[in-house]
Scaffold this active site. Structure first.
Site, PDB file in Angstrom:
ATOM      1  CG  ASP A 106      -2.051   0.981   1.104  1.00 36.89           C
ATOM      2  OD1 ASP A 106      -2.397   1.360  -0.031  1.00 36.89           O
ATOM      3  OD2 ASP A 106      -2.616   1.367   2.144  1.00 36.89           O
ATOM      4  CG  HIS A 113      -4.312  10.933   2.754  1.00 33.36           C
ATOM      5  ND1 HIS A 113      -5.375  10.945   3.631  1.00 33.36           N
ATOM      6  CD2 HIS A 113      -3.509   9.897   3.153  1.00 33.36           C
ATOM      7  CE1 HIS A 113      -5.238   9.975   4.515  1.00 33.36           C
ATOM      8  NE2 HIS A 113      -4.115   9.323   4.247  1.00 33.36           N
ATOM      9  CD  GLU A 179      -5.775   4.696   4.704  1.00 34.47           C
ATOM     10  OE1 GLU A 179      -5.200   5.381   5.561  1.00 34.47           O
ATOM     11  OE2 GLU A 179      -5.181   3.902   3.943  1.00 34.47           O
ATOM     12  CD  GLU A 181      -5.621   2.794  -0.012  1.00 36.07           C
ATOM     13  OE1 GLU A 181      -4.835   2.120  -0.722  1.00 36.07           O
ATOM     14  OE2 GLU A 181      -5.497   2.924   1.219  1.00 36.07           O
ATOM     15  CG  ASP A 213      -5.541  -0.314   3.687  1.00 38.00           C
ATOM     16  OD1 ASP A 213      -5.643  -1.521   3.960  1.00 38.00           O
ATOM     17  OD2 ASP A 213      -4.556   0.375   4.024  1.00 38.00           O
ATOM     18  NE  ARG A 217      -7.230   6.376   9.752  1.00 34.20           N
ATOM     19  CZ  ARG A 217      -6.518   6.343   8.635  1.00 34.20           C
ATOM     20  NH1 ARG A 217      -5.236   6.026   8.688  1.00 34.20           N
ATOM     21  NH2 ARG A 217      -7.082   6.597   7.486  1.00 34.20           N
ATOM     22  CD  GLN A 220      -2.344   4.046  10.747  1.00 33.93           C
ATOM     23  OE1 GLN A 220      -3.560   4.019  10.617  1.00 33.93           O
ATOM     24  NE2 GLN A 220      -1.546   4.589   9.852  1.00 33.93           N
ATOM     25  CE  LYS A 233      -3.260   2.134   7.279  1.00 30.78           C
ATOM     26  NZ  LYS A 233      -4.213   2.914   6.481  1.00 30.78           N
ATOM     27  CB  THR A 237      -7.129  -4.751   2.442  1.00 29.08           C
ATOM     28  OG1 THR A 237      -6.192  -4.300   3.422  1.00 29.08           O
ATOM     29  CG2 THR A 237      -7.103  -3.812   1.239  1.00 29.08           C
ATOM     30  CD  GLU A 338      -7.399  13.626   3.920  1.00 32.11           C
ATOM     31  OE1 GLU A 338      -6.933  14.441   3.119  1.00 32.11           O
ATOM     32  OE2 GLU A 338      -7.523  12.405   3.677  1.00 32.11           O
TER      33      GLU A 338
END
Length: 393
Positions: A106, A113, A179, A181, A213, A217, A220, A233, A237, A338
């Protein structure tokens, strides 16, 4: 024989023809192609046993020229009459993981971002790390937890330490995120010691899929210094069941945004491989973001070149993802951390203030791009959050 009806304005016309793996009641998974609201069984339609396999890997292994030839044959076939036994209504099939994922990487290729997260996490420092504009930053993920759209996501557990806590605790993820992607699937491998140049990208990458993904948080944040993402993570996925061939995306090609400083020679592109793809993120049925892939700083060709420049091999079925796709506007941010600025600026979802995912929430990511005859679609990647299991609590 059947003539497949393609509704006017369909995202799945002859300019798209995405591949997937499907089954019907009492049958084994095999390779099909989506045409309008139908799925064509390629093993029957083309009388070719390579498509009777439960994944795309055997077909991808036949190489670029074969991909071109098969696409031409499918286009000619579905424009006319197709054997009745080869045609299924989309509503009557079950979709499966389209590839056997060999490896998963990834990246972190959106400047918007990366800059936003830098401002969130390091408010008194430069938002981008010194290396960010010199190379596509990435991390190695876990291929075994790549799952197909529609698979439920069990809330992960792990160590987390909030800023106001003196020591870490173990428990359920409190800040579960997404996420949005794109993923790129390698169809032509490269041997150990042989980097793939940016100019060879299209002969190595078979197609593009949507990726979510999922990210824990809080887990992480506690674990990622100094080596990067791990358990935050690796629990899941999700990818879409349809793989849009790179051959279908010629009309979507655009330059990447200006890169300054100029990349080192191995990362320079003789022709652009930015892609004009618009994503949509819905949260419990409400659209909350529209990330634009054309804003990505690093292209997929540059990502593959960087991934192999040290001599690392690539394998059939390797999946590498772009990292979160975000644009310059708030409504273009592709992750909830975000979008809600770390939870400090909640968004309204069906009349409720929301920041991170709750049990029962469902997120759907979809996308479209310019095609040769109009817009083409990527299907969707969908996931619903289930509570943590008793065994993990």
């Amino acid at each position: 024989m059947s003539r497949i009806d393609i509704p006017e304005g369909s995202l799945y016309g002859l300019g798209n023809l995405p591949y997937g793996v499907f089954s019907t009641a009492g049958t084994q998974p095999r390779v099909g192609v989506r045409v309008g609201d139908s799925v064509v069984d390629l093993a029957i339609a083309l009388n070719d046993e390579v498509f009777a396999q439960p994944c795309l890997n055997a077909f991808m292994a036949q190489g670029f020229q074969r991909w071109v030839e098969v696409r031409e044959r499918i286009t000619e076939l579905v424009a006319g009459d197709v054997p009745d036994a080869a045609v299924h209504r989309l509503a009557d099939v079950q979709l499966h993981l389209p590839v056997e994922v060999a490896d998963y990487v990834d990246f972190y290729a959106s400047e918007h971002h990366a800059s936003n997260l830098g401002r969130l996490f390091r408010p008194n420092a430069e938002p981008l790390m010194p290396n960010w504009k010199h190379l596509p930053v990435g991390y190695h993920g876990r291929a075994g937890t790549v799952i197909v759209s529609g698979t439920d996501i069990v809330r992960p557990c792990g160590q987390r330490k909030a800023p106001d806590e003196d020591a870490p605790t173990y428990g359920e993820c409190r800040r579960l995120d997404i996420e949005a992607e794109l993923g790129f699937i390698v169809g032509t491998p490269s041997p150990l010691g042989s980097p793939v140049s940016t100019s060879d990208f299209a002969r190595h990458v078979f197609g593009v899929t949507l990726v979510n993904d999922w990210s824990a948080r809080d887990i992480q944040a506690w674990e990622y210094v100094p080596l990067g993402p791990f358990l935050g993570k690796s629990f899941a996925t999700s990818i879409s069941p349809w793989v849009v061939p790179l051959l279908a995306l010629e009309a979507a090609r655009v330059p990447t945004p200006g890169q300054d400083p100029q990349p080192l020679p191995y990362l320079r592109e003789s022709e652009p491989w930015g892609l004009d793809i618009d994503l949509s993120v819905t949260w419990n049925g409400q659209e909350v973001s529209r990330p634009p892939y054309r804003e990505m700083y690093w292209s997929p060709a540059q990502m593959l070149a960087h991934m192999t420049i040290n001599g690392a091999s690539s394998r059939i079925g390797d999946l590498y993802a772009s990292g979160t796709i975000s644009g310059p506007e708030k409504e273009q941010r592709g992750a909830f951390i975000e979008l809600t600025w770390g939870g400090k600026e909640p968004v309204q979802v069906n009349g409720e203030e929301r920041a991170f995912l709750l049990d029962g929430d469902e997120v759907v990511i979809s996308a479209t791009a310019p095609g040769r005859d109009g817009r083409i679609g990527f299907g969707e990647v969908r996931g619903r959050i289930l509570p943590a299991t008793e065994a993990n609590r």
